[in-house]
Motif scaffolding. Structure first.
Motif, PDB file in Angstrom:
ATOM      1  N   ARG A  71       3.281  -1.034 -11.873  1.00  0.00           N
ATOM      2  CA  ARG A  71       4.023  -1.442 -10.678  1.00  0.00           C
ATOM      3  C   ARG A  71       5.229  -2.290 -11.098  1.00  0.00           C
ATOM      4  N   ASP A 110       0.829  -1.210   0.000  1.00  0.00           N
ATOM      5  CA  ASP A 110       0.000   0.000   0.000  1.00  0.00           C
ATOM      6  C   ASP A 110       0.861   1.258   0.000  1.00  0.00           C
ATOM      7  N   TRP A 162       2.012   6.640  -6.848  1.00  0.00           N
ATOM      8  CA  TRP A 162       0.941   7.549  -7.238  1.00  0.00           C
ATOM      9  C   TRP A 162       1.384   9.004  -7.085  1.00  0.00           C
ATOM     10  N   HIS A 163       2.007   9.316  -5.945  1.00  0.00           N
ATOM     11  CA  HIS A 163       2.474  10.691  -5.715  1.00  0.00           C
ATOM     12  C   HIS A 163       3.528  11.091  -6.748  1.00  0.00           C
ATOM     13  N   ASP A 173       2.528   1.667  -3.447  1.00  0.00           N
ATOM     14  CA  ASP A 173       1.577   2.190  -4.434  1.00  0.00           C
ATOM     15  C   ASP A 173       1.282   3.671  -4.192  1.00  0.00           C
ATOM     16  N   ASP A 174       1.188   4.076  -2.938  1.00  0.00           N
ATOM     17  CA  ASP A 174       0.953   5.490  -2.625  1.00  0.00           C
ATOM     18  C   ASP A 174       2.116   6.364  -3.093  1.00  0.00           C
ATOM     19  N   ARG A 202       2.211   8.810 -15.989  1.00  0.00           N
ATOM     20  CA  ARG A 202       0.892   8.578 -15.378  1.00  0.00           C
ATOM     21  C   ARG A 202       0.450   7.118 -15.450  1.00  0.00           C
ATOM     22  N   ASP A 203       0.829   6.431 -16.497  1.00  0.00           N
ATOM     23  CA  ASP A 203       0.362   5.060 -16.688  1.00  0.00           C
ATOM     24  C   ASP A 203       1.433   4.015 -16.359  1.00  0.00           C
ATOM     25  N   GLU A 223       3.732   9.941  -9.759  1.00  0.00           N
ATOM     26  CA  GLU A 223       2.997  10.150 -11.015  1.00  0.00           C
ATOM     27  C   GLU A 223       2.364  11.544 -11.034  1.00  0.00           C
ATOM     28  N   VAL A 224       1.721  11.929  -9.942  1.00  0.00           N
ATOM     29  CA  VAL A 224       1.065  13.235  -9.847  1.00  0.00           C
ATOM     30  C   VAL A 224       2.088  14.365  -9.994  1.00  0.00           C
TER      31      VAL A 224
END
Length: 69
Positions: free
Chosen positions: A35, A14, A21-22, A17-18, A31-32, A24-25
């Motif tokens: 993992r 988790d 994600w950050h 993944d977080d 963005r795509d 990516e942002v």
């Protein structure tokens, strides 16, 4: 390419993944991005940082041991 599986604690996955994600942002990762791609990149960095432990063919170099009295 080899498809492999690993067991990872839920909380670690988790958090991973977080973080992805950050990144990516923030635009530091596409963005795509998958993992799998991120893990491959991290594994390559790890191997590159420890390359001195490998011989020319990428195999473990045996240690030479000298026993003295």
């Amino acid at each position: 390419m080899v498809n492999t599986g690993v067991t990872i604690p839920d909380e670690l996955l988790d958090d991973f993944d977080d973080v992805v994600w950050h990144l990516e942002v923030q635009g530091e990762l596409p963005r795509d991005v998958s993992r799998s791609a991120v893990i491959q990149d991290l594994m390559q960095e790890f191997v590159d940082e420890h390359r001195e432990l490998l011989d020319d063919e990428g195999k473990q170099t045996p240690a030479n041991t000298v026993l003295a009295d």
